[in-house]
Design an enzyme around this catalytic site. Structure first.
Site, PDB file in Angstrom:
ATOM      1  N   GLU A  64       0.825  -1.211   0.000  1.00  0.00           N
ATOM      2  CA  GLU A  64       0.000   0.000   0.000  1.00  0.00           C
ATOM      3  C   GLU A  64       0.860   1.263   0.000  1.00  0.00           C
ATOM      4  OE1 GLU A  64      -2.909  -0.473   3.142  1.00  0.00           O
ATOM      5  OE2 GLU A  64      -3.979  -1.991   1.959  1.00  0.00           O
ATOM      6  N   ASN A  65       0.182   2.384  -0.193  1.00  0.00           N
ATOM      7  CA  ASN A  65       0.874   3.667  -0.290  1.00  0.00           C
ATOM      8  C   ASN A  65      -0.026   4.744   0.296  1.00  0.00           C
ATOM      9  OD1 ASN A  65       1.863   6.230  -1.714  1.00  0.00           O
ATOM     10  ND2 ASN A  65       3.350   4.707  -2.389  1.00  0.00           N
ATOM     11  N   CYS A  73      -2.089  -4.752  -5.458  1.00  0.00           N
ATOM     12  CA  CYS A  73      -2.602  -5.987  -4.847  1.00  0.00           C
ATOM     13  C   CYS A  73      -1.540  -7.088  -4.865  1.00  0.00           C
ATOM     14  CB  CYS A  73      -3.808  -6.502  -5.627  1.00  0.00           C
ATOM     15  SG  CYS A  73      -5.265  -5.480  -5.549  1.00  0.00           S
ATOM     16  N   GLU A  75      -1.826 -10.189  -5.766  1.00  0.00           N
ATOM     17  CA  GLU A  75      -1.839 -11.031  -6.971  1.00  0.00           C
ATOM     18  C   GLU A  75      -0.969 -10.434  -8.075  1.00  0.00           C
ATOM     19  OE1 GLU A  75      -4.334  -9.991  -5.137  1.00  0.00           O
ATOM     20  OE2 GLU A  75      -6.106 -11.254  -5.300  1.00  0.00           O
ATOM     21  N   CYS A 112      -9.633  -8.910  -7.028  1.00  0.00           N
ATOM     22  CA  CYS A 112     -10.362  -7.736  -7.521  1.00  0.00           C
ATOM     23  C   CYS A 112     -10.403  -7.765  -9.052  1.00  0.00           C
ATOM     24  CB  CYS A 112      -9.706  -6.449  -7.021  1.00  0.00           C
ATOM     25  SG  CYS A 112      -8.225  -5.979  -7.937  1.00  0.00           S
ATOM     26  N   CYS A 115      -7.052  -7.381 -10.908  1.00  0.00           N
ATOM     27  CA  CYS A 115      -6.208  -8.584 -10.833  1.00  0.00           C
ATOM     28  C   CYS A 115      -6.753  -9.684 -11.739  1.00  0.00           C
ATOM     29  CB  CYS A 115      -6.095  -9.074  -9.394  1.00  0.00           C
ATOM     30  SG  CYS A 115      -5.046  -8.003  -8.398  1.00  0.00           S
TER      31      CYS A 115
HETATM   32  N1  THU Z   1      -6.154  -6.520  -2.098  1.00  0.00           N
HETATM   33  C1  THU Z   1      -5.325  -7.469  -2.620  1.00  0.00           C
HETATM   34  O1  THU Z   1      -4.108  -7.422  -2.445  1.00  0.00           O
HETATM   35  N2  THU Z   1      -5.884  -8.472  -3.325  1.00  0.00           N
HETATM   36  C2  THU Z   1      -7.220  -8.645  -3.491  1.00  0.00           C
HETATM   37  O2  THU Z   1      -7.624  -9.587  -4.157  1.00  0.00           O
HETATM   38  C3  THU Z   1      -8.182  -7.724  -2.876  1.00  0.00           C
HETATM   39  C4  THU Z   1      -7.588  -6.500  -2.296  1.00  0.00           C
HETATM   40  C5  THU Z   1      -5.554  -5.464  -1.298  1.00  0.00           C
HETATM   41  C6  THU Z   1      -5.570  -4.086  -1.890  1.00  0.00           C
HETATM   42  C7  THU Z   1      -5.491  -3.227  -0.648  1.00  0.00           C
HETATM   43  O3  THU Z   1      -4.132  -3.127  -0.247  1.00  0.00           O
HETATM   44  C8  THU Z   1      -6.215  -4.035   0.417  1.00  0.00           C
HETATM   45  O4  THU Z   1      -6.258  -5.364  -0.075  1.00  0.00           O
HETATM   46  C9  THU Z   1      -7.630  -3.556   0.700  1.00  0.00           C
HETATM   47  O5  THU Z   1      -8.377  -3.468  -0.468  1.00  0.00           O
END
Ligand code: THU
Length: 161
Positions: A64-65, A73, A75, A112, A115
């Protein structure tokens, strides 16, 4: 006008022990990867573990940032790292796990939309479907190919067609 419908297929497992040895190994690696996520803003820690055709296992976790859209994400972190390091090796399987403040999430984590699109690109690039293992505390879902999660998708055929 015609009404049409598409069928999606997936399997549900009630226990990690019911997966293949390799499936279990990938889930364990995805869970471990989730623990190393950088997710100070959402506190939602996601891990992904990929099995490549060449036998390598590549992990990723969400990064994250403070400028939210600049994060990525789990994936895609894993997929892009795999493709950067092993550009000739197809991705066979991706296992995804996630923890919230209460621990391993109950319902299987679903990738998501962005991804799903990146997973589709990887399938098309290597002309091989990717098996998805979506981890959850209550159940684990196994999906054979991203078309089950992304029907009517956009791909290179649209650009050329
Ligand atoms: N996120 C993922 O890394 N993968 C997913 O499939 C769903 C969401 C992350 C993005 C963000 O850092 C956090 O989960 C909340 O959305």
């Amino acid at each position: 006008m015609k009404h049409k419908s598409l069928e999606i297929k997936y399997s549900e497992y009630n226990s990690l022990d019911d997966l293949s040895e390799l499936g279990q190994q990938l889930v364990i690696k995805a869970r471990a990867a989730a623990k190393n996520a950088y997710a100070p803003y959402s506190n939602f820690h996601v891990g992904a573990a990929l099995e490549l055709q060449n036998g390598e296992i590549i992990i990723g976790n969400n990064q994250e940032n403070a400028a939210y859209p600049s994060g990525l994400c789990a994936e895609r972190v894993a997929l892009f790292a795999a493709n950067a390091n092993y550009p000739d090796s197809a991705v066979k399987t991706i296992a995804i796990s996630a923890y919230n403040a209460k621990g391993l999430i109950f319902d299987p984590v679903a990738p998501c939309g962005a991804c799903r699109q990146a997973i589709l690109e990887s399938e098309n690039r290597f002309e091989q479907p990717i098996r998805l293992i979506l981890d959850g505390k209550d159940k684990i879902i196994l999906v054979e190919g991203i078309h089950n999660l992304l029907p009517l998708s956009f791909d290179q055929n649209a650009l050329n067609g």
